[in-house]
Design an enzyme around this catalytic site. Structure first.
Site, short mmCIF file in Angstrom:
data_model
loop_
_atom_site.label_atom_id
_atom_site.label_comp_id
_atom_site.label_asym_id
_atom_site.label_seq_id
_atom_site.Cartn_x
_atom_site.Cartn_y
_atom_site.Cartn_z
CE LYS A 57 135.55 131.72 118.14
NZ LYS A 57 136.31 131.83 116.93
CB SER A 82 103.83 117.27 93.84
OG SER A 82 102.53 117.43 93.31
CE LYS A 113 104.35 122.50 90.88
NZ LYS A 113 105.23 121.84 89.95
CG ASN A 146 132.05 132.64 116.71
OD1 ASN A 146 133.17 133.15 116.79
ND2 ASN A 146 131.73 131.48 117.25
CD GLN A 190 104.95 116.15 90.86
OE1 GLN A 190 103.84 116.11 90.34
NE2 GLN A 190 105.45 115.17 91.57
CB SER A 216 132.83 129.40 121.05
OG SER A 216 133.48 128.20 121.42
CG HIS A 275 145.17 143.80 93.58
ND1 HIS A 275 145.15 142.91 92.53
CD2 HIS A 275 145.17 145.04 93.03
CE1 HIS A 275 145.16 143.60 91.39
NE2 HIS A 275 145.16 144.88 91.67
CG ASN A 315 99.34 119.71 81.88
OD1 ASN A 315 99.53 119.13 82.96
ND2 ASN A 315 99.33 119.06 80.72
CD GLU A 328 130.94 132.75 110.52
OE1 GLU A 328 132.10 132.35 110.45
OE2 GLU A 328 130.26 132.62 111.55
CE1 TYR A 382 103.36 119.68 84.05
CE2 TYR A 382 103.00 117.37 83.51
CZ TYR A 382 103.29 118.36 84.44
OH TYR A 382 103.49 118.02 85.74
N1 ARG Z 1 101.70 118.03 90.30
C1 ARG Z 1 101.89 118.33 88.93
C2 ARG Z 1 103.03 119.32 88.73
O1 ARG Z 1 103.49 119.83 89.71
C3 ARG Z 1 100.64 118.93 88.37
C4 ARG Z 1 100.46 118.72 86.92
C5 ARG Z 1 100.20 117.32 86.61
N2 ARG Z 1 99.83 117.15 85.25
C6 ARG Z 1 99.86 115.97 84.66
N3 ARG Z 1 99.57 115.91 83.42
N4 ARG Z 1 100.17 114.87 85.32
O2 ARG Z 1 103.50 119.58 87.66
#
Ligand code: ARG
Length: 475
Positions: free
Chosen positions: A285, A25, A327, A287, A324, A279, A158, A112, A292, A319
């Site tokens: 144009k 990650s 995020k 726009n 993950q 355009s 309406h 965690n 938008e 957990y």
């Molecule tokens: N990169 C992990 C997450 O975003 C961090 C936590 C990982 N914990 C684990 N027990 N593998 O959640």
């Protein structure tokens, strides 16, 4: 062994490169780096203070963490996929810098509760900054209303002409939406504002930690309650995403009106050149790309909310690595909504309304027909009968190709003897608008008071965001 994992003890085989790429990650959670450093410093001080690690070690670790913080700012910290995530990457660098003593930082915590804390710190900032941007956008809107107090336009239901309203009244409807958005962010903030660290992997920690000290260091007024809930709760991300989805919905509705109003058919408003593009083929144009794109981005914020809700559905305690996936959805929502708010405020400031076109549209149809019916009601006629009489008058005008304004008392009396000499006066647009004096109505005095109240409220909200930012960032 350079490729040794922090959790490598129970493993004899190396991780497949494919799995490293698949599970990492670090490519996105690097956004948490400054928060990870901050939380780790608070945790490390607590460990030293509580005698869980030696004060000397705590000081060395803190110093090295500060250096790593500077490396992150300078962009020189190497972040590779085999580090897995930002938390391990920072810890690996710490140990590289000061040796095995760096390995003491992870005492009495787990990734965690660490990741929950980092995200909570990130989200606190994100909510406050979003609130600040929302207040600025709202101020631009209310100031736009204040600059256009004398403009009237047809109000629609309406998408058909309904009754005349002040443009300022129409704009202030959006102020109400943004004000509610602001309240939602404030309320969500209160639930984010509890320290997760100390929950450990899921069951708490056997060390004599002082969670309240860590909370105070990080500007949290409280610590979270149940450790299992703490490491697996993502309600606050969903609440924020839902508040963000509503902000986008409100922006998108306003966008739709601006796009419509800037067509030659309406010609109610002109968006400044700086906020439009041309355009590549049609030279004439101009726009309305900004509204938008904002309207378009609404879909992705909705999508992020759905992704998070679906992610959490049926996750058992506590957990799970699924988490993950939260995020990128959160970061994308924050970037998108803040980007939209940032461009919207100056675009609103650039709008030029065409009062003549709006007034002509308000005078064109039969927008004051209700006022004529209300006149008859004041003469003692039941509203239903008055509605019927005026309906016949409108039908007559439509056949004759005239407007209500052309009717004098004599013409009106053909439909009802109740019409007096003062009847034609109630047909004027100004009289119609001025008559709606009830609370929440479009009468100029009400709208002026609403503008004043909105500006005061916005100033209070701006100050409250500023105070909170100072509070949570105090060293
Ligand atoms: N990169 C992990 C997450 O975003 C961090 C936590 C990982 N914990 C684990 N027990 N593998 O959640």
């Amino acid at each position: 062994m350079k490729n040794k994992k922090p959790w490598g003890g129970r493993f004899s085989g190396a991780t497949s490169a494919l799995v490293e790429q698949f599970t990492e990650s670090i490519s996105f959670d690097r956004a948490l780096a400054p928060y990870d450093i901050r939380a780790s410093i608070a945790h490390c001080r607590m460990l030293g203070r509580q005698g869980i690690i030696a004060q000397r070690d705590a000081r060395r670790i803190e110093r090295a963490l500060r250096e790593i913080g500077r490396e992150i700012e300078a962009g020189t910290l190497a972040m590779e996929a085999r580090c897995e995530d930002i938390h391990m990457c920072i810890e690996a660098r710490l140990i590289e810098k000061i040796g095995p003593v760096g390995g003491k930082l992870h005492t009495a915590r787990s990734r965690n509760d660490q990741v929950a804390t980092d995200v909570s710190l990130y989200l606190r900032d994100a909510i406050l900054n979003t609130r600040g941007l929302l207040v600025e956008l709202d101020r631009a809107l209310v100031e736009l209303a204040a600059r256009n107090m004398d403009a009237v336009l047809p109000g629609f239901t309406h998408m058909q002409h309904a009754q005349p309203v002040l443009l300022a009244h129409h704009l202030l409807a959006y102020h109400e939406m943004f004000a509610r958005d602001c309240e939602r962010l404030e309320s969500c903030y209160r639930r984010v504002n509890r320290l997760p660290l100390g929950a450990g992997a899921l069951a708490g920690t056997p060390y004599p930690v002082d969670r309240r000290f860590v909370a105070a260091q990080l500007g949290y007024p409280a610590v979270s309650a149940n450790s299992m809930d703490t490491v697996s709760d993502r309600d606050h991300l969903i609440e924020f995403s839902s508040a963000a989805a509503l902000i986008m919905m409100h922006l998108s509705r306003l966008c739709e009106e601006l796009i419509l109003w800037s067509t030659p058919e309406f010609a109610f408003v002109e968006i400044a050149d700086a906020f439009c593009t041309g355009s590549s083929i049609m030279p004439q144009k101009k726009n309305p790309d900004v509204p938008e794109i904002v309207r378009g981005k609404t879909g992705r914020v909705y999508g992020n909310l759905m992704a998070l809700l679906t992610l959490m559905k049926a996750l058992p305690l506590a957990y799970n690595r699924d988490l993950q996936e939260d995020k990128e959805r959160l970061f994308d929502t924050v970037t998108t909504v803040q980007g939209c708010l940032r461009v919207f405020a100056p675009m609103l400031g650039s709008l030029r309304f065409n009062r003549e076109a709006m007034r002509a549209a308000a005078a064109g149809g039969f927008l004051t027909a209700t006022d004529l019916a209300d006149y008859l009601v004041r003469q003692g006629m039941p509203f239903r009968s008055a509605h019927e009489v005026v309906g016949r008058i409108v039908a007559h005008c439509e056949r004759a190709g005239t407007s209500l304004f052309e009717l004098d008392q004599r013409a009106l009396q053909k439909f009802s003897p109740a019409f007096g000499a003062d009847a034609p006066a109630c047909l004027s647009i100004e009289a119609s608008v001025a008559s709606r004096r009830c609370e929440g109505g479009t009468a100029p005095a009400r709208v002026r008071a609403a503008v004043r109240a909105a500006l005061k409220q916005l100033e209070r909200r701006r100050q409250s965001v500023e105070r909170e930012l100072i509070k949570i960032n105090a060293p």
